[in-house]
Design a protein around this motif. Structure first.
Motif, PDB file in Angstrom:
ATOM      1  N   ALA A 187      -2.855  89.116  -3.126  1.00 58.82           N
ATOM      2  CA  ALA A 187      -3.806  88.094  -3.589  1.00 58.82           C
ATOM      3  C   ALA A 187      -4.374  87.274  -2.443  1.00 58.82           C
ATOM      4  O   ALA A 187      -5.452  86.685  -2.575  1.00 58.82           O
ATOM      5  CB  ALA A 187      -3.124  87.175  -4.599  1.00 58.82           C
ATOM      6  N   LEU A 188      -3.680  87.222  -1.314  1.00 53.22           N
ATOM      7  CA  LEU A 188      -4.154  86.437  -0.175  1.00 53.22           C
ATOM      8  C   LEU A 188      -5.271  87.188   0.540  1.00 53.22           C
ATOM      9  O   LEU A 188      -5.203  88.405   0.701  1.00 53.22           O
ATOM     10  CB  LEU A 188      -3.008  86.168   0.797  1.00 53.22           C
ATOM     11  N   PRO A 189      -6.306  86.491   0.969  1.00 51.32           N
ATOM     12  CA  PRO A 189      -7.418  87.180   1.644  1.00 51.32           C
ATOM     13  C   PRO A 189      -6.999  87.713   3.009  1.00 51.32           C
ATOM     14  O   PRO A 189      -6.212  87.092   3.715  1.00 51.32           O
ATOM     15  CB  PRO A 189      -8.482  86.092   1.783  1.00 51.32           C
ATOM     16  N   GLU A 190      -7.521  88.898   3.328  1.00 53.96           N
ATOM     17  CA  GLU A 190      -7.276  89.471   4.638  1.00 53.96           C
ATOM     18  C   GLU A 190      -8.167  88.774   5.668  1.00 53.96           C
ATOM     19  O   GLU A 190      -9.175  88.147   5.328  1.00 53.96           O
ATOM     20  CB  GLU A 190      -7.569  90.969   4.623  1.00 53.96           C
ATOM     21  N   TYR A 191      -7.810  88.928   6.911  1.00 54.53           N
ATOM     22  CA  TYR A 191      -8.601  88.304   7.968  1.00 54.53           C
ATOM     23  C   TYR A 191      -8.555  89.190   9.202  1.00 54.53           C
ATOM     24  O   TYR A 191      -7.617  89.973   9.399  1.00 54.53           O
ATOM     25  CB  TYR A 191      -8.054  86.913   8.313  1.00 54.53           C
ATOM     26  N   ALA A 192      -9.599  89.092  10.001  1.00 52.71           N
ATOM     27  CA  ALA A 192      -9.642  89.779  11.290  1.00 52.71           C
ATOM     28  C   ALA A 192      -9.570  88.708  12.365  1.00 52.71           C
ATOM     29  O   ALA A 192     -10.537  87.993  12.617  1.00 52.71           O
ATOM     30  CB  ALA A 192     -10.922  90.598  11.421  1.00 52.71           C
ATOM     31  N   GLU A 193      -8.405  88.575  12.964  1.00 51.71           N
ATOM     32  CA  GLU A 193      -8.190  87.476  13.910  1.00 51.71           C
ATOM     33  C   GLU A 193      -9.050  87.627  15.150  1.00 51.71           C
ATOM     34  O   GLU A 193      -9.546  86.653  15.708  1.00 51.71           O
ATOM     35  CB  GLU A 193      -6.718  87.425  14.296  1.00 51.71           C
ATOM     36  N   PRO A 204     -17.752  82.572   6.566  1.00 48.85           N
ATOM     37  CA  PRO A 204     -16.690  82.190   5.630  1.00 48.85           C
ATOM     38  C   PRO A 204     -15.851  83.395   5.225  1.00 48.85           C
ATOM     39  O   PRO A 204     -16.308  84.542   5.291  1.00 48.85           O
ATOM     40  CB  PRO A 204     -17.474  81.622   4.433  1.00 48.85           C
ATOM     41  N   LEU A 205     -14.638  83.122   4.801  1.00 45.77           N
ATOM     42  CA  LEU A 205     -13.718  84.164   4.352  1.00 45.77           C
ATOM     43  C   LEU A 205     -13.609  84.091   2.836  1.00 45.77           C
ATOM     44  O   LEU A 205     -13.386  83.021   2.267  1.00 45.77           O
ATOM     45  CB  LEU A 205     -12.346  83.957   4.997  1.00 45.77           C
ATOM     46  N   GLN A 206     -13.783  85.218   2.192  1.00 46.49           N
ATOM     47  CA  GLN A 206     -13.820  85.243   0.731  1.00 46.49           C
ATOM     48  C   GLN A 206     -12.457  84.912   0.132  1.00 46.49           C
ATOM     49  O   GLN A 206     -11.423  85.379   0.590  1.00 46.49           O
ATOM     50  CB  GLN A 206     -14.270  86.615   0.240  1.00 46.49           C
ATOM     51  N   LEU A 207     -12.481  84.108  -0.918  1.00 47.87           N
ATOM     52  CA  LEU A 207     -11.302  83.798  -1.718  1.00 47.87           C
ATOM     53  C   LEU A 207     -11.550  84.249  -3.150  1.00 47.87           C
ATOM     54  O   LEU A 207     -12.662  84.092  -3.674  1.00 47.87           O
ATOM     55  CB  LEU A 207     -11.019  82.291  -1.727  1.00 47.87           C
ATOM     56  N   ARG A 208     -10.519  84.798  -3.770  1.00 45.56           N
ATOM     57  CA  ARG A 208     -10.643  85.117  -5.192  1.00 45.56           C
ATOM     58  C   ARG A 208     -10.613  83.817  -5.988  1.00 45.56           C
ATOM     59  O   ARG A 208      -9.668  83.037  -5.887  1.00 45.56           O
ATOM     60  CB  ARG A 208      -9.481  86.017  -5.618  1.00 45.56           C
ATOM     61  N   TYR A 209     -11.705  83.608  -6.749  1.00 46.64           N
ATOM     62  CA  TYR A 209     -11.818  82.337  -7.461  1.00 46.64           C
ATOM     63  C   TYR A 209     -12.581  82.552  -8.757  1.00 46.64           C
ATOM     64  O   TYR A 209     -13.574  83.275  -8.775  1.00 46.64           O
ATOM     65  CB  TYR A 209     -12.535  81.307  -6.594  1.00 46.64           C
ATOM     66  N   PRO A 210     -12.140  81.945  -9.856  1.00 43.32           N
ATOM     67  CA  PRO A 210     -10.897  81.158  -9.977  1.00 43.32           C
ATOM     68  C   PRO A 210      -9.675  82.076 -10.012  1.00 43.32           C
ATOM     69  O   PRO A 210      -9.752  83.194 -10.520  1.00 43.32           O
ATOM     70  CB  PRO A 210     -11.091  80.433 -11.310  1.00 43.32           C
ATOM     71  N   PHE A 211      -8.576  81.593  -9.503  1.00 41.46           N
ATOM     72  CA  PHE A 211      -7.348  82.383  -9.489  1.00 41.46           C
ATOM     73  C   PHE A 211      -6.151  81.459  -9.500  1.00 41.46           C
ATOM     74  O   PHE A 211      -6.092  80.487  -8.750  1.00 41.46           O
ATOM     75  CB  PHE A 211      -7.297  83.282  -8.265  1.00 41.46           C
ATOM     76  N   SER A 212      -5.195  81.765 -10.378  1.00 42.19           N
ATOM     77  CA  SER A 212      -3.961  80.990 -10.475  1.00 42.19           C
ATOM     78  C   SER A 212      -2.820  81.954 -10.743  1.00 42.19           C
ATOM     79  O   SER A 212      -2.825  82.656 -11.760  1.00 42.19           O
ATOM     80  CB  SER A 212      -4.062  79.955 -11.598  1.00 42.19           C
ATOM     81  N   ALA A 240     -23.183  93.330   9.235  1.00 38.53           N
ATOM     82  CA  ALA A 240     -22.671  92.423   8.211  1.00 38.53           C
ATOM     83  C   ALA A 240     -21.209  92.107   8.514  1.00 38.53           C
ATOM     84  O   ALA A 240     -20.485  92.925   9.096  1.00 38.53           O
ATOM     85  CB  ALA A 240     -22.799  93.048   6.830  1.00 38.53           C
ATOM     86  N   VAL A 241     -20.769  90.923   8.148  1.00 38.63           N
ATOM     87  CA  VAL A 241     -19.393  90.490   8.376  1.00 38.63           C
ATOM     88  C   VAL A 241     -18.564  90.847   7.150  1.00 38.63           C
ATOM     89  O   VAL A 241     -18.968  90.594   6.014  1.00 38.63           O
ATOM     90  CB  VAL A 241     -19.323  88.974   8.642  1.00 38.63           C
ATOM     91  N   ASP A 242     -17.422  91.462   7.378  1.00 38.21           N
ATOM     92  CA  ASP A 242     -16.550  91.878   6.275  1.00 38.21           C
ATOM     93  C   ASP A 242     -15.824  90.679   5.663  1.00 38.21           C
ATOM     94  O   ASP A 242     -15.650  89.635   6.304  1.00 38.21           O
ATOM     95  CB  ASP A 242     -15.518  92.899   6.767  1.00 38.21           C
ATOM     96  N   ASP A 243     -15.384  90.890   4.421  1.00 39.30           N
ATOM     97  CA  ASP A 243     -14.518  89.928   3.724  1.00 39.30           C
ATOM     98  C   ASP A 243     -15.167  88.554   3.589  1.00 39.30           C
ATOM     99  O   ASP A 243     -14.511  87.516   3.724  1.00 39.30           O
ATOM    100  CB  ASP A 243     -13.161  89.794   4.439  1.00 39.30           C
TER     101      ASP A 243
END
Length: 853
Positions: A546-552, A559-567, A235-238
């Motif tokens: 709050a910013l999503p982590e990434y594995a470069e 896709p990379l998960q985003l917290r939503y909705p978020f302001s 499985a792919v993380d994040d």
């Protein structure tokens, strides 16, 4: 006599164990007769690099007979290492004894051509696990455990069993979803579905899964998948919860979503209200008068806050709700129980309301699946009043405000259970959008030994207020204070509370205000790059978190998960002892997925860093991730800032940290010795053969200017080394304060040692150039060219490394000055040394030994 009693006791124990198993619908039987033929190739092996956990699956066979309501499982595990003995020597099977029976057929160990039968009913442990009790759900599931004995490396473990029975709530209508790949490699894979030809079963495949082969066997329709050497998958993380990269297949008898809605309507049928429910309806009507909005709000608050969440989901009650009267009397229920109760209360006063099914994992992507009732894991309420639509989640407690402030999580799509309404999904929308507003105010002292302060004011609205209210209600004030305190300790070191956490709840506007006050024991840190300077490293960690982590590296197309909705509206103010400018530019990034803005400002001695961050979707698509990685690197440069203060107290520290670092001095001496040895060797090298030189002319022309530079260069380099803080013990002790936490201190240590070695090498090199120039040696031009080129390269790399480690967006003036000077010197003198006839005539002398020869 004693032996007879012992034998009787053993027989009774075995019988009791077998009886206990039988009571849980467990038995040992032969394999079912309805299986379709399958011959796996057990001589094949997977790629050894693909094997994990010490074993692989030599055979995975699953046959499902729809008419018999039975699923046959057959598996062979091949143990290849000691890890496999630990990970593969236990058999567990979950089933629901309310409507399912578990029949075990075999448990074998194959070793060196021998077959060891381990199947014994008395060795099974059948336990009720209830893993979901932490979520207040009681499902009634049982797990049959069998721990194999004497498992060794190289063994094959084979077992087979059948689970017979279907949940009657689904009315014997077939649906299924299964995977065609696993986290372990599978050598032989077989999946078959056996059904009457009268059943119209539709299939849909995902992630390149193949459609089944079809054939008739003994008058039955067989849908079959047979494959070999299936590699393991990860499985792919994040990623967002709806993303699934494994190949899978869905099968269903439902023709459309209208059939699912009709099924849900039958399941959720409500009898006439009983006395208790009638009394509650009358009470709400009396308190609300003719105001239906007030009535609706009272009903919502009652079901959310006064009916506690607890689900007893045994048998058909996994999907059938209890009656509203029962839920009202017992004062607890799960999502479907609470939703049906709320919908019943609202309908009783002429308000349109129905239960709606959602899935908290697939969310809006549930529309991509074929119609089936078992796709959903949650129930909420869809209501309409005076032309406005409302989505209400009765399982969410502590919601406040009026109806316009009602919010639900990002479920995206809901299937409203209304047979005469819409025959498909309805978008789940929020009537109100919330925001998180954070203000961190730092007050920095005028002296490094004094204390500072930090005040944090947090304002949460709408759903963010609901979340905070729930969190505060389920934890102690002390726990919350410690959590917040530790957060700032991790960021700023020694931090102590100045006053208790203040909580202000404003229910009418659905706002919660938190105020935290801390004392910064030592906010100023010694600056490792300059004496008589201290610094404070401001960190915008709340935005960074709050910013999503990434594995470069090696990130798959996902896709990379985003917290939503978020302001988030995030302000950091730093009140300095004195006024001063800041070298910081604005940042503005906006795309289809998120927006982030940063605006700095200065007013007198107060510096303000204002950030806003908002998301527009729940993910960043794979095609945009490379762009996000670039933008994230740019954003990271704005998430921290060093504030500097020059002091007059002399050395940058006191106490035991003062003085020289003798290890560094020893390294400097070592480097000097090594480079001196190489310099002496080079000084003996000659380019001209013996006897070919002529006496050179006197130094003249441009060489006079070069001579000045050559003779001054060692003095300048030596002066820089003497003044450098690299020999200060305190500077090395403060390295962890010099960079952000994202960089390893060892990298900075390596950079400093490399700089020291380079500076010592340059010093020795410059002294060698003085000697070569004075003696008009034939090797001087080439040595001078190398020196000039190395000086420029070293300054360039050093500036780049410092800017990366210290995360600066612009170079320091001194570093740029040195880089420009070294570039100009190289650009002027290297061509001159190569082309000048005077240089060729002047530097012709070989080493003295060559002249003697």
């Amino acid at each position: 006599m004693h032996r007879i009693l012992l034998l009787i006791a053993l027989i009774v124990c075995c019988f009791s164990a077998g009886a206990n198993a039988q009571q849980k619908n467990f038995s040992i039987t032969p394999a079912p007769a309805w299986l379709v033929p399958y011959q796996p190739d057990l001589k094949q092996v997977p790629d050894a690099r693909d094997v994990s956990n010490g074993y692989y699956i030599l055979l995975f066979e699953e046959q499902q007979h729809v008419e018999q309501s039975a699923v046959y499982h057959h598996m062979i595990r091949q143990i290849v290492s000691e890890a496999g003995i630990q990970n593969g020597a236990e058999i567990t099977v979950d089933y629901d004894p309310v409507y399912e029976k578990l029949h075990f057929h075999k448990i074998l160990i194959r070793r060196n051509g021998k077959v060891i039968n381990q199947l014994q009913a008395s060795k099974f442990k059948i336990l009720q696990q209830e893993d979901d009790l932490s979520r207040f759900i009681y499902s009634g599931l049982y797990t049959a455990y069998f721990i194999l004995e004497d498992v060794r490396k190289g063994d094959q473990i084979e077992f087979a069993y059948t689970i017979e029975g279907n949940n009657p709530i689904f009315e014997h209508k077939f649906t299924s979803l299964f995977y065609l790949a696993f986290s372990n490699p599978v050598v032989n894979f077989h999946k078959s579905i056996i059904a009457s030809p009268n059943r119209e079963i539709r299939f849909k495949t995902f992630n390149t899964a193949p459609m089944p082969d079809r054939q008739m066997v003994n008058g039955m329709q067989v849908y079959k998948w047979e494959m070999t050497n299936l590699p393991s998958m990860e499985a792919v993380d994040d990623t967002p919860t709806w993303f699934d990269n494994f190949p899978f297949v869905q099968a269903t008898e439902y023709k459309d979503w209208q059939q699912v809605i009709q099924w849900g309507d039958r399941v959720n049928m409500v009898p006439a209200p009983g006395p208790a429910l009638k009394a509650k309806i009358t009470e709400f009507k009396r308190e609300a008068g003719n105001n239906k909005e007030k009535y609706m709000l009272k009903a919502i608050r009652f079901v959310q806050d006064d009916i506690r969440y607890m689900g007893i989901e045994m048998g058909e009650y996994s999907h059938r709700p209890n009656t509203p009267d029962k839920i009202l009397l017992q004062r607890f229920g799960d999502c479907k129980d609470k939703s049906l109760l709320l919908a019943t209360l609202l309908k009783a006063n002429g308000i349109y309301a129905n239960m709606a099914y959602v899935d908290t994992y697939t969310r809006g992507h549930v529309v991509d699946y074929l119609p089936a009732p078992d796709l959903f894991n949650h129930a909420i309420v869809y209501a309409k009043l005076e032309g406005r639509e409302y989505w209400i989640d009765p399982t969410i407690s502590y919601q406040r405000g009026n109806l316009s402030m009602l919010t639900v999580p990002d479920y995206q799509q809901g299937l409203v259970i209304d047979p005469v309404g819409k025959n498909s999904f309805t978008p789940v929308t929020n009537t109100g959008k919330g925001k998180t507003i954070i203000h961190e105010h730092f007050l920095l002292p005028s002296d490094r030994k004094d204390k500072g302060s930090l005040t944090v004011t947090s304002i949460f609205t709408m759903q963010y207020a609901d979340d905070q209210r729930d969190g505060l209600a389920n934890s102690s004030r002390k726990d919350n204070e410690n959590t917040f305190l530790n957060y700032y300790k991790n960021a700023y070191g020694s931090v102590t509370p100045d006053s208790p956490l203040q909580v202000t709840d404003i229910p009418d506007s659905n706002r919660i205000i938190l105020k935290e006050s801390y004392i910064l024991q030592s906010p100023w840190k010694t600056d490792s790059t300059k004496d008589q300077r201290i610094n404070f490293n401001m960190k915008a960690n709340l935005l960074r978190d709050a910013l999503p982590e990434y594995a470069e590296e090696d990130r798959k197309a996902a896709p990379l998960q985003l917290r939503y909705p978020f302001s988030l509206d995030y302000t950091i103010t730093v009140e300095m002892p004195s006024a001063g400018p800041i070298d910081e530019e604005e940042l503005h990034i906006r795309n289809d997925y998120y927006a982030i803005h940063f605006v700095p400002s200065v007013r007198n001695n107060v510096v303000t860093m204002h950030y806003t961050f908002e998301t527009y979707q729940d993910h960043i698509p794979a095609s945009f991730i490379s762009t996000y990685i670039k933008e994230r690197k740019r954003i990271d440069g704005f998430l921290g800032y060093y504030f500097y203060l020059d002091t007059d107290d002399g050395a940058p520290g006191d106490g035991p940290s003062q003085g020289l670092n003798w290890l560094v001095i020893g390294l400097a001496i070592f480097f000097a010795a090594v480079f001196t040895q190489y310099a002496l060797r080079f000084s003996k090298v000659s380019l001209q053969p013996a006897g070919t030189y002529a006496y050179p002319p006197q130094i003249g022309g441009w060489l006079v200017i070069m001579a000045i530079g050559v003779f001054i260069s060692p003095l300048n380099i030596f002066n820089g080394l003497i003044k450098a803080s690299i020999f200060s013990n305190n500077m090395w002790l403060q390295l962890d304060k010099s960079t952000n936490a994202t960089h390893n201190v060892s990298i900075l240590q390596l950079l400093l040692v490399t700089e020291l070695a380079s500076e010592i090498g340059m010093l020795i090199f410059s002294l060698l150039l003085v000697s070569l120039f004075y003696k008009k040696r034939d090797t001087f031009p080439k040595a001078m060219i190398v020196f000039l080129a190395f000086n420029f390269t070293f300054n360039l790399i050093d500036n780049l490394a410092c800017n990366y480690i210290f995360e600066k967006k612009s170079w320091e003036t001194e570093g740029v000055k040195q880089l420009v000077q070294s570039f100009i010197a190289a650009a002027i003198w290297i061509p001159y040394l190569i082309r000048s006839e005077r240089v060729k005539e002047t530097f012709v002398m070989p080493h003295e030994k060559e002249m003697v020869n």
